[in-house]
Each structure stands twice: as C-alpha cells, then as structure tokens.
Scaffold this active site. Structure first.
Site, PDB file in Angstrom:
ATOM      1  N   ARG A   4     -35.331   4.241  14.437  1.00  0.00           N
ATOM      2  CA  ARG A   4     -34.439   5.230  13.888  1.00  0.00           C
ATOM      3  C   ARG A   4     -33.149   5.041  13.755  1.00  0.00           C
ATOM      4  NH1 ARG A   4     -34.200   8.711  19.878  1.00  0.00           N
ATOM      5  NH2 ARG A   4     -35.438   6.746  21.070  1.00  0.00           N
ATOM      6  N   GLU A  29     -38.933  23.086  13.276  1.00  0.00           N
ATOM      7  CA  GLU A  29     -39.652  22.142  12.424  1.00  0.00           C
ATOM      8  C   GLU A  29     -40.372  22.877  11.420  1.00  0.00           C
ATOM      9  OE1 GLU A  29     -39.219  20.270  16.440  1.00  0.00           O
ATOM     10  OE2 GLU A  29     -40.112  22.206  15.808  1.00  0.00           O
TER      11      GLU A  29
END
Length: 453
Positions: A355, A408
């Site tokens: 990430r 989401e």
C-alpha cells in the site's frame, strides 16, 4: 434553455404513442416489462422534448445533459424515446426487442445503442452512477469551464431503486455535497412483484431524502403541467432534487393498471387491445406512430444540433486562452502527457508495504495526470490513497481527494459515474475483504469497459 408553452393536446398524443409503442415491443417479444414504460411516459416525454440538452445526431456530445433509466427493466421506454427523438435506432430495432444480437436488449446495455449513458438493470446502480456523473461534471465545471460543463443528470427511478442500500449510500453523499446538477424522478406506483409496496416498504421517502439534504417535490404523475413545472424548479435548485411522482403502473390497461400483473409480463392480446381502445387507438394495429407525433418528436434533432453548435463555438473561443481546457481536451481524446509513466521503481526484496508503494505510484501519476481523482471509503491514510498537495472534494471545493465515507458500494458506483465523464480517471481504494461490498459496480465496470482504478 427557453421553452415554449406546453401544448397539452400534442403532448398527450405523443405520450400515449410512447406508452403503446413500448407495450407493443413487449408483446411482440413475449417478454419484458410493459407497466413501468406506460406510467413513466409523461416524464420521459417532458425530459426529452423540453428539459434535456441533447443532440440525437451526436449522442457523445460532451456538453449534453445525461439521462439514466435506473429502473432498467423499463428499457422499452428508453428505446421508444431514442427512436422517436431521432437517435440511430430504427423501428425495426424496436420490433426486435430482447432478441439475440439486437441493440434493444431487455435492460439497457452501455455501448449497445446510442443514447444509453450507462448499463442498468441491477436496481439502485443507475441512481448511484448518476451521483458520480454529477460529481465529475461539477469537477470539470469548477476546474475547467463553468460555461461548458454546466450539465444536469436526470434519472427515472422506482420503488426498487430506492429500497436498495447503495441508493441510500449515494443519496446521502449527494445531499452532503449539495449536487444541484442532479434531478431524479421517483415513480411512486406502490407496486412490487409480490404485491403492494406496503408488504415491505412503508417508510416516508420524502422525509428520508429531506434529511439527506435534497429538495423534494410531490406531483401527480399524469399531470403534465405540474410535472413540467417541477422539473423546471428542480433544475434551478442548489441541492439535488427528488420529484416524487404518484404514478400508476400499466396506466391505461383497464384490468392490469395498478397491479403487479402489469410489471414483468406482456399485457396479453386482449388487455393490450383494450388499452389501445382506452387511448383512442386502433386495437388491430401495432407499432403505430402518427405522422404529427413523429414530426413533433423529431424536432429534437434540429434543436440538438443548434445547441451543440452554440456549445462548440463557445468551446473553440475558450480553447484559445484556457490551458485547463486544452489539458481536458487531450485527456478526453485518450492522450496521456509526455513522461506520465516516469514512475517510482522498487528493488526486489525491498521492505515496503504494497500500500505504501501504491501510494508513491499514485502520487507520481497525480503530478502528471490532472484529471486523476478519487479516494477511499474512510481509509485514505491507511491504504495511502491521498493525493498530496491536493484539497478535498466537498460541497464548496473540488479537490481531487474524494471522501466517500464508509460506503464501499457507493464508492464503486460513483467511480463508474466518474468514468463516464470524458477525460476523468477515477480511483478508489479499500482493503480486499471490504471489496466484497463493491462487487456489483466492479462487475458493471468490467462489462462497460470503464477506466476505473
């Protein structure tokens, strides 16, 4: 866009033609949904002939308004409107509704026919994609040109759309962001497949949307004048607008109107003939478009060409002095600036979380790609999806960092909407396990071949 007075006789004749054209399509196919097109014809007529800026000769005109049929099962309505207003969709295409290889699929498929702005069918997705489109157009309006991208997103939605969770997620964010370029017409017919909506849906929709920060209006779905005025008011609201139209599924079908029987199956020969008699039409004829209706509806072609010509002149004048517009034109043409792929490299075995590497690459791309924007479902600092030296996308600002909140599913749908706006490259990030919430829009993005990261 100035409008002449509404000619009610002309309008009603056109509306009834739209209803019966859609019903004929479903009847010939022996499959489909006739009820919603028959109830929604007044709204569709007003949008396509009086309120929307669109050019049937160039469905991809960047300055157009957009129309989304969120209740995609009513696709016969959309195809009828596209044919009647002069898009490249023939009467023969309408007669081949729901047939293999036909552009008139059972639910609208992006890219299969001109004038389809996004794939719909999974309820809730259309209204959610529309929020992304509205955000994208606001971004271009504030960062590129206030005049050229002053477009509105219109949608028709159903009880089922508003029951789906993703619609609530995106409506909440739209209200928070005060997306005044969003106008939705809710077909409040109070019927579902299993019966009356009271079986499972008794909430006060208007109050819910007011709490989100939307403008809400109530109209009778068959009252053309009131609906026309409501759409006009909505276009000038600084907030997103929901017009609740009390409509009647299968309007004009004497035995099936206001029943679940009008929803997902052909009316049947006898009922369709009775509906044609109700509207003063010959029950023995099908796919009839009166000459005066055809001429009236095709006025959209000349009107659209004039609107695009005016827009194009403004575009060319502004292009001479607006560097941001030049960059947008390059991006909209699919061109990437020189050196865009000069990206960080990482040695094999280097101790760096993926990430973190992703965040470094993302920021390197953001320096070269001014129309790359996105964010995370409240995980920006964790998954490194924050563009440094950039502000936030809020109700008052249009930074490239979008805060989706813990939503989401909404994030995925909004990204699809952003990707439908020429030049924009949306990205979104979350942890893999939470991506399960995003599967429907991810599938749609793949089907539509949208450029989402």
């Amino acid at each position: 866009m100035s409008m002449p007075p509404l000619d009610l006789n002309q309008a009603r004749k056109a509306v009834d033609t739209i209803r019966l054209l859609a019903a004929d399509m479903v009847e010939k196919a022996s499959s489909g949904h006739p009820g919603t097109p028959m109830e929604a014809a007044p709204a569709a007529y007003l949008l396509y002939t009086r309120h929307m800026r669109h050019n049937p000769a160039n469905p991809d005109w960047a300055g157009r308004d957009r129309f989304i049929l969120s209740c995609g099962h009513a696709s016969a309505l959309l195809y009828s409107m596209l044919h009647l207003t002069g898009y490249d969709l023939s009467l023969e295409d309408l007669k081949n509704f729901r047939q293999l290889g036909s552009p008139t699929a059972g639910h609208p498929e992006f890219g299969h026919a001109p004038g389809i702005e996004t794939t719909t069918g999974p309820l809730g997705q259309g209204v959610s994609v529309g929020v992304g489109m509205a955000m994208g157009l606001r971004f271009l309006r504030k960062r590129v040109s206030d005049r050229l991208f002053d477009s509105t997103i219109f949608a028709l939605c159903s009880d089922g759309d508003l029951m789906e969770g993703v619609a609530s997620e995106t409506a909440s964010l739209a209200g928070h962001l005060r997306l005044g370029n969003l106008v939705y017409i809710y077909l409040d017919n109070r019927i579902t497949i299993e019966g009356d909506t009271s079986l499972a849906f008794t909430e006060e929709v208007a109050t819910r949307y007011l709490s989100y920060g939307w403008q809400v209006q109530h109209v009778e779905g068959e009252n053309l004048q009131d609906l026309d005025r409501a759409i006009a008011r909505a276009r000038h609201s600084p907030r997103p607008s929901l017009i609740i139209a009390r409509s009647h599924i299968g309007f004009g079908a004497p035995n099936k109107q206001d029943t679940a029987a009008a929803h997902g199956a052909p009316l049947g020969a006898e009922e369709l003939a009775a509906a044609k008699r109700f509207f003063g039409r010959d029950p023995e004829q099908s796919f009839v478009i009166p000459e005066d209706v055809a001429a009236h509806m095709r006025e959209a072609v000349a009107r659209g060409k004039a609107l695009e010509k005016e827009w194009q002149q403004a575009f060319e004048a502004e292009l001479k002095q607006n560097e941001a517009l030049k960059s947008w034109q390059q991006a909209a043409n699919g061109e990437l600036p020189a050196g865009w792929d000069d990206l960080p490299t990482f040695a094999a075995g280097e101790k760096l979380a993926t990430r973190q590497a992703s965040g470094k690459v993302l920021n390197a791309l953001a320096e070269k790609l001014p129309f790359l924007l996105g964010g995370s479902a409240d995980l920006g600092p964790s998954n490194n999806t924050v563009i440094k030296e950039e502000g936030s996308f809020t109700a008052c600002t249009v930074g490239r960092n979008i805060h989706f909140g813990v939503r989401e599913h909404a994030m995925g749908s909004i990204m699809n909407g952003l990707a439908h706006i020429p030049g924009l490259i949306p990205f979104g990030g979350t942890f893999l396990i939470f991506a399960d919430y995003m599967r429907p829009p991810m599938r749609l993005a793949a089907m539509m071949q949208r450029q989402c990261i």
